[in-house]
Design an enzyme around this catalytic site. Structure first.
Site, short mmCIF file in Angstrom:
data_model
loop_
_atom_site.label_atom_id
_atom_site.label_comp_id
_atom_site.label_asym_id
_atom_site.label_seq_id
_atom_site.Cartn_x
_atom_site.Cartn_y
_atom_site.Cartn_z
N SER A 52 43.57 20.29 45.44
CA SER A 52 44.21 19.50 44.41
C SER A 52 43.24 18.84 43.43
O SER A 52 43.66 18.28 42.42
CB SER A 52 45.06 18.40 45.06
N SER B 229 40.68 20.58 49.25
CA SER B 229 40.86 20.17 47.85
C SER B 229 39.60 19.74 47.13
O SER B 229 39.64 19.48 45.93
CB SER B 229 41.91 19.06 47.77
N LYS C 148 39.03 11.46 39.94
CA LYS C 148 40.37 12.01 40.14
C LYS C 148 41.43 10.91 40.05
O LYS C 148 41.21 9.78 40.51
CB LYS C 148 40.41 12.69 41.51
#
Length: 506
Positions: free
Chosen positions: A178, A202, A97
């Site tokens: 997210s 997330s 990420k």
């Protein structure tokens, strides 16, 4: 027209996936291929990169790929040829990420143009662990910008750098955030596994929406340094993968601990599993039905089901949780920028707010920065308001919450729907969350594992195993036992738009 800046996407191509023979292969199967010589790390990485270039224009799940990936794979192939294999991740491509620092030719930006061009001075410790384990960092995944703490009207999966990430099961549906890019990319078979981060939901939410296994570890199990923060009292990285075994291998590398003993086919026999009904069922009849069927699978494999086993005080600390997150965001972001982005022009949250305002057209075309503005008004972490909110969170989530129900019923885990089937992405009105079960474990800092449970109208639904602190081994054992029996995952079909008469899962 507002266009994302910095996203490294090839021109759109038809979805042919011709010649791609790695779909749904596990880490163990990839290792077998390298051991027998039918694959090399280079050939595996090249195949994933080609698939990504072909299909990611539909998803916007990867912000940029690693220009050195194939050279790294070559070095790892040479090591293998010389008789050195570092472990289960040797030569395995992993996506990370874009809020996790990598000291290479990729940026670390949390999807924001405010950090475009910034390369951290060193790897985050978890990235150093991955490299040492022989993993190839294939690229950085898109995310909800700033891990979804910028606005109260945001669309999960949107960032100024990467644009709007889509769900590979139905492209008009949201991948949840997210860690949306990691979820979409791994579901789409763009890498063997990926790393996400979670403050509250997330990792587990995109895992549920994209039919993945997601591990939200106990706070502190994985070193959190070098992660662009929301809040140190809840932030953690964790693995996202297509199988429990793959998630287990990745968690081992990230944490430096061996969880392989958890892969027990009889892991459910005799386990005491509670069902958290109050608050976590009822918001989505579709999710309830899928998870209800999954609970029957748990029973069939010898688990003792305690139903209900409700979590005390669930929903009573939402306001204080937000207070803590906003206070810590202001303090923690300044600390990160000083240590991990010393060359950035932004040094504080106030600087980021000013940057966004000066670049409104690109940074805030759809939603604003309400949470940033609220956080900027907070004082230091010595404020009594912050200290009281943190104490309330920890008391109600731990000692008077999860600890009570686990002790009262002598439980190994609690299960609940992770969330609803994916909603249509809506840049005008923002996300359409119906409900979720992530908050108790997130606020307590305890472990949870989301697994694919099934599909409603072809859209994935996940089930979460929620545990105590440091219960990862137990949760993985239960998840593995469930997966072995249910075999719940089906790959995505990249349906352009969800339709009731077409199944978006293959």
């Amino acid at each position: 027209m507002v266009r994302p800046v910095g996203a490294q996407h090839a021109a759109p191509l038809p979805m042919t996936t011709s010649g791609f023979d790695l779909e749904e292969l596990t880490i163990a199967q990839l290792q077998d291929g390298m051991r027998t010589g039918s694959h090399t790390s280079r050939s595996i990485c090249a195949a994933y990169l080609a698939r990504l270039a072909e299909l990611d224009p539909k998803l916007h799940s990867v912000i940029e790929t690693n220009p050195d990936a194939l050279a790294i794979a070559d070095r790892l192939d040479a090591e293998r040829k010389a008789g050195r294999v570092r472990g289960p991740l040797h030569g395995i491509p992993v996506l990370v990420k874009d809020n996790i620092a990598t000291a290479d030719r990729m940026m670390t930006t949390a999807g924001s143009l405010a950090l475009a061009g910034v390369t951290p001075p060193r790897d985050a410790p978890l990235v150093a662990r991955l490299r040492a384990a022989g993993a190839v960092i294939l690229g950085k995944t898109n995310l909800s910008e700033w891990a979804n703490i910028r606005s109260n009207q945001s669309s999960s999966g949107w960032s100024a750098r990467g644009g709007q990430c889509a769900n590979p099961y139905a492209l008009d549906r949201n991948p949840c955030g997210s860690s949306s890019g990691t979820g979409a990319a791994i579901a789409a078979n763009f890498a063997a596994a990926g790393v996400g981060t979670e403050t509250d939901g997330s990792i587990v939410c995109p895992s549920s929406a994209c039919s993945l296994v997601g591990v939200k570890p106990t706070l502190g199990l994985i070193d959190g340094a070098g992660i662009i923060p929301i809040a140190h009292s809840q932030d953690t990285a964790g693995p996202m993968a297509r199988t429990v075994a793959d998630a287990t291998a990745l968690l081992g590398a990230l944490s430096g601990r061996d969880f392989s003993a958890s892969l027990d086919p009889a892991g459910l026999k005799g386990a005491r599993i509670g069902v958290a009904r109050q608050k976590f069922f009822g918001y989505s009849p579709e999710a309830d039905a899928v998870v209800g069927a999954a609970i029957e699978v748990l029973k069939s494999q010898g688990a003792v089901i305690v139903d209900p086993a409700d979590i005390p005080h669930a929903g009573e600390y939402d306001d204080s949780e937000l207070t803590v997150l906003l206070y810590e965001l202001k303090a923690d972001l300044a600390t990160y920028l000083a240590s991990w982005a010393p060359g950035a022009k932004v040094k504080t949250l106030a600087d980021v707010i000013a940057f966004n305002e000066a670049n409104k057209e690109r940074e805030m075309p759809y939603f604003g920065q309400e949470f940033f503005l609220q956080a900027q008004e907070k004082g230091p972490l010595t404020d009594q308001v912050y200290r009281d909110a943190l104490a309330k969170d920890q008391r109600l989530s731990r000692a008077e919450g999860l600890d009570v129900v686990f002790t009262q019923h002598n439980l190994d885990a609690i299960v609940a729907p992770t969330g609803s089937p994916a909603w249509p992405t809506d840049l005008v009105n923002g996300d359409h969350f119906l409900g979720a079960s992530s908050t108790p474990a997130a606020v307590a800092g305890y472990a949870s594992v989301a697994v694919p449970a099934g599909y409603s109208f072809g859209l994935p639904v996940g089930m979460s195993f929620i545990g105590r602190a440091n219960s990862e081994a137990t949760l993985l054992k239960l998840a593995y036992g469930y997966e072995r029996t249910a075999k719940p995952r089906r790959p995505p079909g990249f349906l352009p738009q969800w339709r009731p008469d077409v199944d978006p899962a293959r």
